[in-house]
Write a protein that holds these residues in place. Structure first.
Motif, PDB file in Angstrom:
ATOM      1  N   PHE A 158      12.021 -14.455  40.151  1.00 22.53           N
ATOM      2  CA  PHE A 158      11.518 -15.820  40.007  1.00 22.53           C
ATOM      3  C   PHE A 158      10.102 -15.899  40.540  1.00 22.53           C
ATOM      4  O   PHE A 158       9.630 -15.020  41.259  1.00 22.53           O
ATOM      5  CB  PHE A 158      12.408 -16.830  40.736  1.00 22.53           C
ATOM      6  CG  PHE A 158      12.465 -16.626  42.228  1.00 22.53           C
ATOM      7  CD1 PHE A 158      11.556 -17.228  43.075  1.00 22.53           C
ATOM      8  CD2 PHE A 158      13.440 -15.817  42.782  1.00 22.53           C
ATOM      9  CE1 PHE A 158      11.606 -17.029  44.441  1.00 22.53           C
ATOM     10  CE2 PHE A 158      13.505 -15.612  44.148  1.00 22.53           C
ATOM     11  CZ  PHE A 158      12.579 -16.223  44.981  1.00 22.53           C
ATOM     12  N   GLN A 193       1.600 -19.090  45.086  1.00 18.24           N
ATOM     13  CA  GLN A 193       2.747 -18.630  44.308  1.00 18.24           C
ATOM     14  C   GLN A 193       3.334 -17.380  44.941  1.00 18.24           C
ATOM     15  O   GLN A 193       2.601 -16.533  45.449  1.00 18.24           O
ATOM     16  CB  GLN A 193       2.361 -18.314  42.869  1.00 18.24           C
ATOM     17  CG  GLN A 193       2.090 -19.548  42.055  1.00 18.24           C
ATOM     18  CD  GLN A 193       1.963 -19.229  40.590  1.00 18.24           C
ATOM     19  OE1 GLN A 193       1.431 -18.196  40.213  1.00 18.24           O
ATOM     20  NE2 GLN A 193       2.448 -20.130  39.761  1.00 18.24           N
ATOM     21  N   TYR A 236      10.275 -23.814  40.846  1.00 18.05           N
ATOM     22  CA  TYR A 236      10.768 -22.461  40.604  1.00 18.05           C
ATOM     23  C   TYR A 236      10.888 -22.190  39.110  1.00 18.05           C
ATOM     24  O   TYR A 236      11.314 -23.054  38.349  1.00 18.05           O
ATOM     25  CB  TYR A 236      12.157 -22.269  41.234  1.00 18.05           C
ATOM     26  CG  TYR A 236      12.121 -22.221  42.728  1.00 18.05           C
ATOM     27  CD1 TYR A 236      11.945 -21.024  43.401  1.00 18.05           C
ATOM     28  CD2 TYR A 236      12.262 -23.386  43.478  1.00 18.05           C
ATOM     29  CE1 TYR A 236      11.906 -20.977  44.783  1.00 18.05           C
ATOM     30  CE2 TYR A 236      12.222 -23.351  44.858  1.00 18.05           C
ATOM     31  CZ  TYR A 236      12.045 -22.147  45.503  1.00 18.05           C
ATOM     32  OH  TYR A 236      12.010 -22.107  46.865  1.00 18.05           O
ATOM     33  N   THR A 237      10.523 -20.987  38.722  1.00 16.92           N
ATOM     34  CA  THR A 237      10.728 -20.495  37.372  1.00 16.92           C
ATOM     35  C   THR A 237      11.493 -19.194  37.507  1.00 16.92           C
ATOM     36  O   THR A 237      11.012 -18.257  38.145  1.00 16.92           O
ATOM     37  CB  THR A 237       9.381 -20.232  36.660  1.00 16.92           C
ATOM     38  OG1 THR A 237       8.614 -21.427  36.665  1.00 16.92           O
ATOM     39  CG2 THR A 237       9.605 -19.758  35.238  1.00 16.92           C
ATOM     40  N   ASP A 238      12.709 -19.161  36.961  1.00 17.37           N
ATOM     41  CA  ASP A 238      13.486 -17.933  37.071  1.00 17.37           C
ATOM     42  C   ASP A 238      13.095 -16.955  35.971  1.00 17.37           C
ATOM     43  O   ASP A 238      12.562 -17.342  34.939  1.00 17.37           O
ATOM     44  CB  ASP A 238      14.981 -18.213  37.060  1.00 17.37           C
ATOM     45  CG  ASP A 238      15.455 -18.869  35.776  1.00 17.37           C
ATOM     46  OD1 ASP A 238      14.648 -19.503  35.089  1.00 17.37           O
ATOM     47  OD2 ASP A 238      16.645 -18.735  35.463  1.00 17.37           O
ATOM     48  N   HIS A 239      13.334 -15.676  36.234  1.00 22.08           N
ATOM     49  CA  HIS A 239      12.952 -14.612  35.320  1.00 22.08           C
ATOM     50  C   HIS A 239      14.103 -13.637  35.165  1.00 22.08           C
ATOM     51  O   HIS A 239      14.891 -13.442  36.082  1.00 22.08           O
ATOM     52  CB  HIS A 239      11.768 -13.795  35.867  1.00 22.08           C
ATOM     53  CG  HIS A 239      10.559 -14.586  36.167  1.00 22.08           C
ATOM     54  ND1 HIS A 239       9.692 -15.027  35.201  1.00 22.08           N
ATOM     55  CD2 HIS A 239      10.036 -15.029  37.334  1.00 22.08           C
ATOM     56  CE1 HIS A 239       8.707 -15.688  35.762  1.00 22.08           C
ATOM     57  NE2 HIS A 239       8.889 -15.711  37.064  1.00 22.08           N
TER      58      HIS A 239
END
Length: 105
Positions: A7, A56, A93-96
Motif C-alpha cells: 500500500f 508518502q 491509503y491506496t492498497d496494491h
C-alpha cells in the motif's frame, strides 16, 4: 521473498511538522521496528515536491497477514501513536497487489 501485499499511505502533517513526521516514519526502519523485519520487503518514505508537509509511505509485505501481525505489535503501535499527533487529517491509503519490481536501498 516476494511481496504479495502492499500500500501507499499519504500523510499530511500539521503545518511545519513535515520534517518531524519524516523522521518519525524513518524510525520504522530501526532495529526491532516494523520495517526492519523479514516480512517488510519495501519501506519507502517520500515527500511531496510542492508541499513539505505531505509525506508518502510505500510498503510491500510478504502477505497482508504478516503486515497486520507486525502492526499489532507494541513497536508499531508506539510509532503509530506518535504519528497521529503530527497529522492534520486522516491518512489516505491506496492498497496494491505487487506484480513485479525492484527495491534496493
Amino acid at each position: 521473498m516476494i511481496a504479495t501485499y502492499g500500500f501507499t499511505a499519504t500523510l499530511t502533517a500539521r503545518p511545519g511538522l513535515g520534517d518531524r513526521l519524516v523522521d518519525l516514519l524513518l524510525t520504522g526502519l530501526d532495529e526491532g521496528a516494523p520495517g526492519s523485519g523479514p516480512h517488510c520487503l519495501v519501506y519507502l518514505v517520500s515527500r511531496s515536491a510542492s508541499d513539505p508537509d505531505v509525506v508518502q509511505v510505500t510498503e510491500g509485505w510478504t502477505s497482508e497477514e504478516d503486515h497486520h501481525r507486525v502492526f499489532a505489535g507494541a513497536p508499531a503501535r508506539a510509532i503509530a501513536g506518535q504519528i497521529d499527533a503530527l497529522l492534520a487529517e486522516q491518512p489516505a491509503y491506496t492498497d496494491h497487489v505487487p506484480v513485479r519490481g525492484r527495491a534496493s536501498f
